[in-house]
Design a protein around this motif. Structure first.
Motif, short mmCIF file in Angstrom:
data_model
loop_
_atom_site.label_atom_id
_atom_site.label_comp_id
_atom_site.label_asym_id
_atom_site.label_seq_id
_atom_site.Cartn_x
_atom_site.Cartn_y
_atom_site.Cartn_z
N UNK A 4 0.81 -1.22 0.00
CA UNK A 4 0.00 0.00 0.00
C UNK A 4 0.84 1.27 0.00
N UNK A 5 2.17 1.12 0.02
CA UNK A 5 3.03 2.28 -0.11
C UNK A 5 3.82 2.67 1.12
N UNK A 6 3.68 1.94 2.22
CA UNK A 6 4.47 2.25 3.41
C UNK A 6 5.90 1.74 3.21
N UNK A 7 6.89 2.58 3.56
CA UNK A 7 8.29 2.22 3.32
C UNK A 7 8.82 1.31 4.44
N UNK A 8 10.07 0.87 4.25
CA UNK A 8 10.67 -0.08 5.20
C UNK A 8 10.76 0.50 6.61
N UNK A 9 11.02 1.78 6.73
CA UNK A 9 11.11 2.39 8.06
C UNK A 9 9.77 2.31 8.78
N UNK A 10 8.69 2.63 8.06
CA UNK A 10 7.36 2.56 8.67
C UNK A 10 7.02 1.13 9.07
N UNK A 11 7.34 0.19 8.19
CA UNK A 11 7.03 -1.22 8.48
C UNK A 11 7.83 -1.71 9.67
N UNK A 12 9.07 -1.28 9.79
CA UNK A 12 9.88 -1.66 10.94
C UNK A 12 9.29 -1.09 12.23
N UNK A 13 8.85 0.17 12.18
CA UNK A 13 8.24 0.78 13.36
C UNK A 13 6.95 0.07 13.74
N UNK A 14 6.13 -0.29 12.75
CA UNK A 14 4.87 -0.96 13.03
C UNK A 14 5.09 -2.36 13.61
N UNK A 15 6.17 -3.01 13.21
CA UNK A 15 6.36 -4.42 13.56
C UNK A 15 6.47 -4.67 15.05
N UNK A 16 6.91 -3.67 15.80
CA UNK A 16 7.10 -3.87 17.25
C UNK A 16 5.97 -3.27 18.09
N UNK A 17 4.98 -2.70 17.43
CA UNK A 17 3.91 -2.03 18.18
C UNK A 17 3.03 -3.04 18.92
N UNK A 18 2.80 -2.75 20.17
CA UNK A 18 1.82 -3.48 20.97
C UNK A 18 1.08 -2.43 21.80
N UNK A 19 -0.13 -2.77 22.24
CA UNK A 19 -0.82 -1.80 23.08
C UNK A 19 -0.23 -1.85 24.49
N UNK A 20 0.35 -0.75 24.88
CA UNK A 20 0.89 -0.59 26.24
C UNK A 20 0.32 0.72 26.78
N UNK A 21 -0.71 0.59 27.57
CA UNK A 21 -1.35 1.79 28.08
C UNK A 21 -2.43 1.45 29.08
N UNK A 22 -3.29 2.39 29.33
CA UNK A 22 -4.37 2.23 30.29
C UNK A 22 -5.71 2.51 29.61
N UNK A 23 -6.73 1.81 30.09
CA UNK A 23 -8.08 2.04 29.60
C UNK A 23 -8.98 2.31 30.79
#
Length: 334
Positions: free
Chosen positions: A71-90
């Motif tokens: 869809x057009x996201x570059x390698x840097x964006x994909x690398x950043x997305x790859x480690x994302x997990x929800x870490x927060x409060x609800x």
């Protein structure tokens, strides 16, 4: 389902920019309803459980990252997305609680990229479940203690909505669902009688009733309006007496003047010594029609509720929004 792709493209665009620029400060987003639908004085909060499940599993699989690359996201964006997990409060209003407009239903506090990414799916779940639970609550109020059974599966907008309405209606006080999968999944009571096609498949109504009672002795609520409703009640009475049926018995009215037919059915049942037999009414009822029947004193013991509930026909959505209210310790507002 990891859920990383359960979002809108613009959320990913923003998240990629936040991550690329090291914008990882904590943000708080507030989910609320801007205004109540017409003829709604309140809403019933619902959908929190599914929101939490989605947050707990949030991530991007390899296949999903490949899709984003196409869809057009570059390698840097994909690398950043790859480690994302929800870490927060609800923070959230417990499911089943009354809420009003401009009142936070759910708030998320997390690093801004992940808090932004989950906006779409949280709005989707809270909107669907709260819309349905609020409609179901109106039926519960209208029924004034009479039993309610959810019949909406065949008229909902898809399978997920069918599961949601069964769960939401139970939350609001319905006693059972016709949806077998939902009953199994959520531990609900399941209820159902027969269709007109079953009656029409036998030479006579009486033969259909007898076959059903012999095959399902614990589910003897007879659908009596295929031909002549009061004639159907008489045929049900004959079947009950001929087979010596006991336990929970009843007749179901699915069309016509339900007030008059319920009174006629009640008189026939009582005269036959079946004062314990219940009368079940259905047939596209909205909550106002249930209210009218109850207030008129119609001898209806339970209602089957389908289409009008399943799509929340008079108010099919709520104007839910998800707004940034604090970023990096600084209050913000639009």
């Amino acid at each position: 389902m990891p859920g990383g792709l359960l979002t809108d493209l613009y959320e990913l665009n923003m998240a990629a920019s936040y991550l690329r620029r090291g914008m990882d400060r904590t943000a708080t987003f507030s989910l609320f309803v801007r205004g109540l639908p017409k003829a709604r004085g309140f809403l019933v909060a619902a959908g929190l459980e599914s929101c939490l499940e989605l947050l707990e599993s949030f991530s991007f699989t390899g296949v999903e990252l490949e899709a984003l690359g196409s869809m057009g996201f570059d390698d840097r964006a994909l690398s950043d997305f790859s480690t994302l997990r929800f870490q927060g409060e609800v923070w959230a209003v417990p499911e089943g609680r009354i809420v009003y407009s401009e009142e936070p239903v759910l708030e998320v506090t997390a690093p801004i990229a992940i808090a932004q990414l989950v906006e779409t799916v949280l709005l989707n779940q809270i909107t669907l479940h709260t819309t349905l639970a609020s409609k179901a609550a109106r039926y519960a109020i209208a029924a004034e203690g009479r039993r309610l059974v959810e019949f909406a599966f065949r008229r909902t907008h898809g399978l997920e909505a069918a599961m949601a309405v069964a769960r939401a209606s139970a939350l609001a006080g319905f006693t059972a669902t016709s949806n077998v999968e939902a009953a199994s999944r959520y531990g609900l009571d399941v209820a159902g009688t027969m269709a007109h096609s079953f009656i029409e498949s036998f030479p006579t109504e009486g033969e259909a009733f007898r076959a059903f009672a012999e095959d399902h002795p614990g589910r003897t609520t007879f659908l009596v309006d295929t031909y002549d409703t009061l004639g159907g009640v008489r045929a049900a009475i004959d079947t009950i007496h001929d087979l010596g049926l006991g336990g929970e018995l009843g007749v179901r009215l699915d069309s016509g003047d339900l007030d008059a037919l319920a009174r006629g059915a009640r008189a026939l049942l009582d005269d036959a010594g079946l004062t314990h037999a219940h009368i079940f009414a259905s047939g596209g009822l909205d909550e106002l029609e249930v209210h009218e029947l109850v207030r008129a004193g119609a001898p209806v013991d339970a209602f089957g509720i389908g289409t009008q509930l399943g799509v929340s026909a008079d108010a099919p959505y709520i104007d839910s929004v998800y707004k940034l209210v604090e970023f990096g310790g600084r209050a913000v507002m639009k």
